[in-house]
Design a protein around this motif. Structure first.
Motif, PDB file in Angstrom:
ATOM      1  N   VAL A 154      -4.141  -0.516   5.644  1.00  0.00           N
ATOM      2  CA  VAL A 154      -5.567   0.015   6.077  1.00  0.00           C
ATOM      3  C   VAL A 154      -6.447   0.163   4.745  1.00  0.00           C
ATOM      4  O   VAL A 154      -7.525   0.295   4.691  1.00  0.00           O
ATOM      5  CB  VAL A 154      -5.375   1.296   6.834  1.00  0.00           C
ATOM      6  N   THR A 155      -5.766   0.422   3.581  1.00  0.00           N
ATOM      7  CA  THR A 155      -6.705   0.680   2.474  1.00  0.00           C
ATOM      8  C   THR A 155      -6.910  -0.553   1.558  1.00  0.00           C
ATOM      9  O   THR A 155      -7.894  -0.639   0.745  1.00  0.00           O
ATOM     10  CB  THR A 155      -5.893   1.540   1.299  1.00  0.00           C
ATOM     11  N   LYS A 156      -5.934  -1.707   1.649  1.00  0.00           N
ATOM     12  CA  LYS A 156      -6.048  -2.985   0.827  1.00  0.00           C
ATOM     13  C   LYS A 156      -5.784  -2.556  -0.659  1.00  0.00           C
ATOM     14  O   LYS A 156      -6.197  -3.363  -1.417  1.00  0.00           O
ATOM     15  CB  LYS A 156      -7.234  -3.676   1.036  1.00  0.00           C
ATOM     16  N   ILE A 157      -5.388  -1.407  -0.942  1.00  0.00           N
ATOM     17  CA  ILE A 157      -4.853  -1.167  -2.411  1.00  0.00           C
ATOM     18  C   ILE A 157      -3.534  -1.853  -2.817  1.00  0.00           C
ATOM     19  O   ILE A 157      -2.601  -1.587  -2.317  1.00  0.00           O
ATOM     20  CB  ILE A 157      -4.666   0.315  -2.772  1.00  0.00           C
ATOM     21  N   GLY A 158      -3.682  -3.178  -3.334  1.00  0.00           N
ATOM     22  CA  GLY A 158      -2.714  -4.109  -3.777  1.00  0.00           C
ATOM     23  C   GLY A 158      -1.399  -3.166  -4.750  1.00  0.00           C
ATOM     24  O   GLY A 158      -0.422  -3.664  -4.350  1.00  0.00           O
ATOM     25  N   VAL A 159      -1.812  -2.183  -5.426  1.00  0.00           N
ATOM     26  CA  VAL A 159      -0.915  -1.627  -6.218  1.00  0.00           C
ATOM     27  C   VAL A 159       0.160  -1.185  -5.341  1.00  0.00           C
ATOM     28  O   VAL A 159       1.479  -0.919  -5.731  1.00  0.00           O
ATOM     29  CB  VAL A 159      -1.481  -0.823  -7.085  1.00  0.00           C
ATOM     30  N   LEU A 160       0.038  -0.857  -4.232  1.00  0.00           N
ATOM     31  CA  LEU A 160       0.870  -0.154  -3.106  1.00  0.00           C
ATOM     32  C   LEU A 160       1.991  -1.321  -3.113  1.00  0.00           C
ATOM     33  O   LEU A 160       3.090  -0.644  -2.505  1.00  0.00           O
ATOM     34  CB  LEU A 160       0.237   0.354  -1.802  1.00  0.00           C
ATOM     35  N   GLY A 161       1.839  -2.533  -2.925  1.00  0.00           N
ATOM     36  CA  GLY A 161       2.759  -3.640  -2.768  1.00  0.00           C
ATOM     37  C   GLY A 161       4.000  -3.311  -3.913  1.00  0.00           C
ATOM     38  O   GLY A 161       5.124  -3.781  -3.590  1.00  0.00           O
ATOM     39  N   ALA A 162       3.813  -2.847  -4.999  1.00  0.00           N
ATOM     40  CA  ALA A 162       4.695  -2.296  -6.082  1.00  0.00           C
ATOM     41  C   ALA A 162       5.961  -1.406  -5.414  1.00  0.00           C
ATOM     42  O   ALA A 162       6.974  -1.377  -6.066  1.00  0.00           O
ATOM     43  CB  ALA A 162       4.143  -1.834  -7.308  1.00  0.00           C
ATOM     44  N   ILE A 163       5.505  -0.639  -4.547  1.00  0.00           N
ATOM     45  CA  ILE A 163       6.526   0.515  -3.844  1.00  0.00           C
ATOM     46  C   ILE A 163       7.086  -0.160  -3.020  1.00  0.00           C
ATOM     47  O   ILE A 163       8.609   0.357  -2.961  1.00  0.00           O
ATOM     48  CB  ILE A 163       5.588   1.595  -3.336  1.00  0.00           C
ATOM     49  N   THR A 164       6.643  -1.266  -2.309  1.00  0.00           N
ATOM     50  CA  THR A 164       7.603  -1.796  -0.978  1.00  0.00           C
ATOM     51  C   THR A 164       8.910  -2.185  -1.258  1.00  0.00           C
ATOM     52  O   THR A 164       9.864  -1.910  -0.755  1.00  0.00           O
ATOM     53  CB  THR A 164       6.668  -3.002  -0.629  1.00  0.00           C
ATOM     54  N   PRO A 165       9.128  -2.968  -2.765  1.00  0.00           N
ATOM     55  CA  PRO A 165      10.494  -3.364  -2.938  1.00  0.00           C
ATOM     56  C   PRO A 165      11.477  -2.217  -3.286  1.00  0.00           C
ATOM     57  O   PRO A 165      12.720  -2.449  -2.873  1.00  0.00           O
ATOM     58  CB  PRO A 165      10.277  -4.036  -4.116  1.00  0.00           C
ATOM     59  N   LEU A 166      11.100  -1.184  -3.620  1.00  0.00           N
ATOM     60  CA  LEU A 166      11.782   0.148  -3.761  1.00  0.00           C
ATOM     61  C   LEU A 166      12.382   0.416  -2.407  1.00  0.00           C
ATOM     62  O   LEU A 166      13.566   0.594  -2.222  1.00  0.00           O
ATOM     63  CB  LEU A 166      11.326   1.508  -4.277  1.00  0.00           C
TER      64      LEU A 166
END
Length: 123
Positions: free
Chosen positions: A91-103
Motif C-alpha cells: 500500500v505504500t510502495k516503500i521498497g526498503v520495506l522489502g529488506a524486512i521480509t527475509p527476516l
C-alpha cells in the motif's frame, strides 16, 4: 498452548479478512505487481496460522518441550515481519520495506526446522 491456538485463530481470521480486502477493496487501486505482493502476504499468513495451530496441538501433547514454544514464537514473529512488511509495502510502495521480509522468512524456516527436530526426537 492456549495462546498459540488464539494466535492461530486470529491470524487465520485476519488472513481471510485481508485476502477479501485485497481482492475487493484494493481492486483498481493497486497495480497487479502490488496485488500479487498482497496475495503472497495473505498466503504466508494463512500457512503460518496453521503452523500456530500445529504448535498448539504439539504443546498439548508435549508441554515440557521448549522447542515447540520457540517454534510458535518464530511463526508469530515471522507473520509480523514477513506478511506485515509485504502488506505495508503493497500500500505504500516503500521498497526498503522489502529488506524486512527475509527476516520473517528466516523466522518461518527456523520454526519449521524446530518442529522437524521435535518430530524426530519426540514422536
Amino acid at each position: 498452548m492456549k495462546l498459540f491456538l488464539i494466535f492461530g485463530a486470529v491470524h487465520a481470521f485476519l488472513a481471510v479478512a485481508l485476502g477479501a480486502f485485497g481482492a475487493h477493496g484494493l481492486e483498481g487501486k493497486l497495480s497487479e505487481k502490488y496485488i500479487n505482493i498482497w496475495e503472497k502476504a495473505v498466503t504466508y499468513q494463512m500457512f503460518h496460522a496453521v503452523g500456530l495451530f500445529v504448535t498448539a496441538l504439539l504443546l498439548s501433547k508435549f508441554p515440557q518441550v521448549g522447542m515447540i514454544s520457540t517454534a510458535g514464537w518464530l511463526f508469530f514473529s515471522g507473520i509480523l515481519l514477513f506478511s506485515g512488511s509485504l502488506y505495508i509495502l503493497s500500500v505504500t510502495k516503500i521498497g526498503v520495506l522489502g529488506a524486512i521480509t527475509p527476516l520473517g522468512g528466516l523466522a518461518f524456516l527456523a520454526g519449521w526446522a524446530l518442529l522437524a527436530i521435535v518430530a524426530i526426537k519426540h514422536l
